[in-house]
Design a protein around this motif. Structure first.
Motif, PDB file in Angstrom:
ATOM      1  N   UNK A  82      10.263  -7.893   3.676  1.00 60.05           N
ATOM      2  CA  UNK A  82      10.318  -6.519   3.198  1.00 60.05           C
ATOM      3  C   UNK A  82      11.646  -6.332   2.472  1.00 60.05           C
ATOM      4  N   UNK A  83      11.678  -6.569   1.160  1.00 57.53           N
ATOM      5  CA  UNK A  83      12.949  -6.510   0.430  1.00 57.53           C
ATOM      6  C   UNK A  83      13.554  -5.113   0.352  1.00 57.53           C
ATOM      7  N   UNK A  84      12.803  -4.082   0.729  1.00 59.37           N
ATOM      8  CA  UNK A  84      13.328  -2.716   0.741  1.00 59.37           C
ATOM      9  C   UNK A  84      13.850  -2.311   2.110  1.00 59.37           C
ATOM     10  N   UNK A  85      13.842  -3.218   3.057  1.00 61.33           N
ATOM     11  CA  UNK A  85      14.266  -2.890   4.413  1.00 61.33           C
ATOM     12  C   UNK A  85      15.759  -2.584   4.434  1.00 61.33           C
ATOM     13  N   UNK A  86      16.102  -1.398   4.897  1.00 62.15           N
ATOM     14  CA  UNK A  86      17.499  -0.976   5.027  1.00 62.15           C
ATOM     15  C   UNK A  86      17.665  -0.360   6.408  1.00 62.15           C
ATOM     16  N   UNK A 137      10.613   8.015  -6.346  1.00 57.45           N
ATOM     17  CA  UNK A 137      11.615   7.919  -7.415  1.00 57.45           C
ATOM     18  C   UNK A 137      12.364   6.594  -7.384  1.00 57.45           C
ATOM     19  N   UNK A 138      12.524   6.018  -6.191  1.00 60.79           N
ATOM     20  CA  UNK A 138      13.301   4.777  -6.051  1.00 60.79           C
ATOM     21  C   UNK A 138      12.413   3.537  -5.996  1.00 60.79           C
ATOM     22  N   UNK A 139      11.129   3.703  -6.307  1.00 61.91           N
ATOM     23  CA  UNK A 139      10.210   2.560  -6.209  1.00 61.91           C
ATOM     24  C   UNK A 139      10.643   1.406  -7.105  1.00 61.91           C
ATOM     25  N   UNK A 140      11.271   1.707  -8.239  1.00 58.77           N
ATOM     26  CA  UNK A 140      11.690   0.646  -9.149  1.00 58.77           C
ATOM     27  C   UNK A 140      13.143   0.251  -9.010  1.00 58.77           C
ATOM     28  N   UNK A 197      15.967   6.699   2.716  1.00 60.01           N
ATOM     29  CA  UNK A 197      15.446   8.068   2.730  1.00 60.01           C
ATOM     30  C   UNK A 197      13.921   8.026   2.848  1.00 60.01           C
ATOM     31  N   UNK A 198      13.376   8.749   3.833  1.00 64.06           N
ATOM     32  CA  UNK A 198      11.936   8.700   4.109  1.00 64.06           C
ATOM     33  C   UNK A 198      11.145   9.769   3.356  1.00 64.06           C
ATOM     34  N   UNK A 199      11.805  10.642   2.611  1.00 67.54           N
ATOM     35  CA  UNK A 199      11.072  11.690   1.885  1.00 67.54           C
ATOM     36  C   UNK A 199      10.195  11.060   0.802  1.00 67.54           C
ATOM     37  N   UNK A 200       8.914  11.443   0.729  1.00 74.79           N
ATOM     38  CA  UNK A 200       8.002  10.821  -0.248  1.00 74.79           C
ATOM     39  C   UNK A 200       8.515  10.900  -1.685  1.00 74.79           C
ATOM     40  N   UNK A 201       9.101  12.031  -2.074  1.00 76.48           N
ATOM     41  CA  UNK A 201       9.574  12.171  -3.451  1.00 76.48           C
ATOM     42  C   UNK A 201      10.685  11.177  -3.765  1.00 76.48           C
ATOM     43  N   UNK A 261       2.095   4.306  15.974  1.00 78.51           N
ATOM     44  CA  UNK A 261       2.990   5.406  16.333  1.00 78.51           C
ATOM     45  C   UNK A 261       3.149   6.430  15.224  1.00 78.51           C
ATOM     46  N   UNK A 262       2.456   6.253  14.118  1.00 76.77           N
ATOM     47  CA  UNK A 262       2.566   7.224  13.037  1.00 76.77           C
ATOM     48  C   UNK A 262       3.894   7.116  12.315  1.00 76.77           C
ATOM     49  N   UNK A 263       4.517   8.273  12.058  1.00 75.49           N
ATOM     50  CA  UNK A 263       5.746   8.292  11.250  1.00 75.49           C
ATOM     51  C   UNK A 263       6.885   7.541  11.918  1.00 75.49           C
ATOM     52  N   UNK A 264       6.985   7.624  13.247  1.00 76.03           N
ATOM     53  CA  UNK A 264       8.057   6.938  13.969  1.00 76.03           C
ATOM     54  C   UNK A 264       7.571   5.550  14.372  1.00 76.03           C
ATOM     55  N   UNK A 265       7.368   4.689  13.358  1.00 78.24           N
ATOM     56  CA  UNK A 265       6.698   3.415  13.605  1.00 78.24           C
ATOM     57  C   UNK A 265       7.638   2.301  14.035  1.00 78.24           C
ATOM     58  N   UNK A 266       8.934   2.478  13.855  1.00 78.23           N
ATOM     59  CA  UNK A 266       9.870   1.430  14.257  1.00 78.23           C
ATOM     60  C   UNK A 266      10.042   1.402  15.762  1.00 78.23           C
ATOM     61  N   UNK A 267       9.833   0.255  16.381  1.00 75.85           N
ATOM     62  CA  UNK A 267       9.987   0.142  17.831  1.00 75.85           C
ATOM     63  C   UNK A 267      11.209  -0.684  18.218  1.00 75.85           C
ATOM     64  N   UNK A 268      11.885  -1.267  17.239  1.00 73.13           N
ATOM     65  CA  UNK A 268      13.095  -2.031  17.523  1.00 73.13           C
ATOM     66  C   UNK A 268      13.561  -2.735  16.269  1.00 73.13           C
TER      67      UNK A 268
END
Length: 427
Positions: free
Chosen positions: A252-256, A216-219, A208-212, A274-281
């Protein structure tokens, strides 16, 4: 719209001259795969809806929110393909490719479809290049797949990207991690849709990309801390191969990834320009997918999907142009009907010699036709009028230097072919 038509929302057009960059990106990415032994596969644009529901995962955003699904005239539910891996695995099963030499190594390219909110780099018709290697669970193969993508980017001259790498574990350790993650998430104050997602597929919440939600899931517990000995050994060997191949990466252990079929190795190429859409592959291993789709053999696989659109945008962010050679090498300028007849035939003979040729159509005057020749990017202009026809010659103008000379009509094809063959810009 006042009777005017426009492309559907979220569907980009590529047209000259900008389309030259698009083609160069797609070709560079597929060429890198072909050099590693990946053969071409052409997939259907639409498939049985159940293929994606079962293969991609019903709890994913792709299946639950983004697919273009409709009933065909026979009442069957079909879906425009949102990704390529499920279709490749279906083809391997259907055509018995798994009974031949393993791994099955294929490469594909083309449009894919997801109903998303359009923005820069996020389209409803997106263009991708993908590779899949099915049938062998070998960390060296994981590293090869990643290196193929990296080579494609490097050959394009892209430099401002990074490779993020992680492992999603295997069947021996994922259940324990899933339970721990679910316990953590259900202890948070989440909105009801997110809480329901945590019950069905807790990994999706980490995506989930929402900042909140990210705060909340940082830990949250990390899969990397729950890896079994075999999964950790597999991941360590992948990293060792990447080190030997000279492919840099960041853990990146949070990579999903956004699809349910991934196991073990997972990776993403990221470009911050590319800003928010930073994944290119990105991509990963999918060891259980073949069984889920009805295969008699439970064969593992590894693959990636690279966004052609986003790679084009990443190159633009770095001010890198990868457009290939000009559209034509020779531009014909006929002055009169008889001259046009001769130049049409001459252009055909030049094309037989693998020379790219265009003509000034529409009976333009000399000035307008020469402007068109300059805009075409051609190296040479051929100017033919009644006087030259009567003399059996043609004017050959070098559009780079401005030099001009008369060449006999019966020898101009060989003359131009020889000059272009010795031109470093055309080799």
């Amino acid at each position: 719209m006042s009777g005017e038509f426009a492309a559907p929302k979220g569907v980009p057009d590529y047209f000259p001259p900008a389309s030259a960059d698009f083609l160069a990106v797609r070709n560079a990415l597929t060429d890198a795969a072909h050099r590693a032994g990946y053969g071409h596969i052409e997939l259907p644009i639409f498939e049985d809806t159940a293929l994606f529901a079962r293969g991609v995962g019903e709890s994913t955003d792709v299946v639950s929110k983004e697919m273009y699904t409709f009933a065909d005239r026979g009442g069957r539910s079909v879906t425009l393909r949102p990704e390529g891996t499920a279709g490749v695995v279906r083809a391997v099963i259907q055509h018995g490719l798994d009974r031949g030499q393993l791994p099955v190594k294929v490469c594909y390219s083309g449009p894919f479809f997801r109903y998303e909110r359009p923005q820069a780099g996020r389209y409803r018709q997106l263009q991708q290049v993908g590779v899949e290697a099915i049938g062998v669970d070998d960390p060296a193969l994981d590293a090869e797949v990643i290196a193929v993508a990296d080579e494609g980017y490097r050959r394009l001259g892209l430099s401002g990207y990074r490779l993020e790498l992680s492992s999603l574990g295997d069947d021996s350790c994922r259940p324990q991690y899933r339970a721990a993650l679910q316990e953590f998430l259900l202890g948070l104050d989440l909105d009801e849709p997110t809480r329901e997602r945590a019950r069905l597929n807790p990994l999706r919440v980490l995506d989930d990309k929402r900042p909140a939600i990210r705060e909340a899931t940082a830990g949250a517990p990390l899969m990397i801390d729950y890896l079994s000995d075999s999964a950790r050994d597999h991941f360590d060997r992948v990293r060792g191969h990447l080190d030997r191949l000279g492919v840099p990466y960041q853990l990146n252990p949070r990579l999903v990834r956004g699809l349910d079929y991934y196991t073990k190795t997972t990776f993403e190429f990221v470009h911050d320009g590319l800003g928010a859409q930073s994944g290119i592959g990105g991509g990963g291993r999918y060891d259980g997918l073949m069984g889920q789709l009805g295969g008699k053999q439970e064969l593992s696989g590894i693959g990636f999907g690279i966004g052609v659109d986003r790679t084009v945008l990443a190159l633009a962010a770095e001010n890198v142009s990868v457009a290939g050679d000009p559209r034509v090498q020779v531009y014909g300028v006929p002055l009169g009907g008889a001259a046009k007849d001769e130049l049409v035939a001459l252009a055909a003979r030049l094309r037989d010699k693998a020379v790219a040729v265009d003509l000034a159509y529409g009976d333009r005057g000399l000035k307008g036709a020469m402007k068109a020749a300059d805009r075409s990017g051609a190296r040479f202009a051929l100017v033919l009028g009644e006087r030259e026809l009567d003399a059996g010659v043609i004017e050959v103008k070098d559009l780079r230097t401005g030099d001009q000379q008369e060449i006999a009509l019966d020898s101009v094809v060989d003359h131009l072919a020889a000059r272009l063959a010795g031109d470093p810009a055309t080799e």
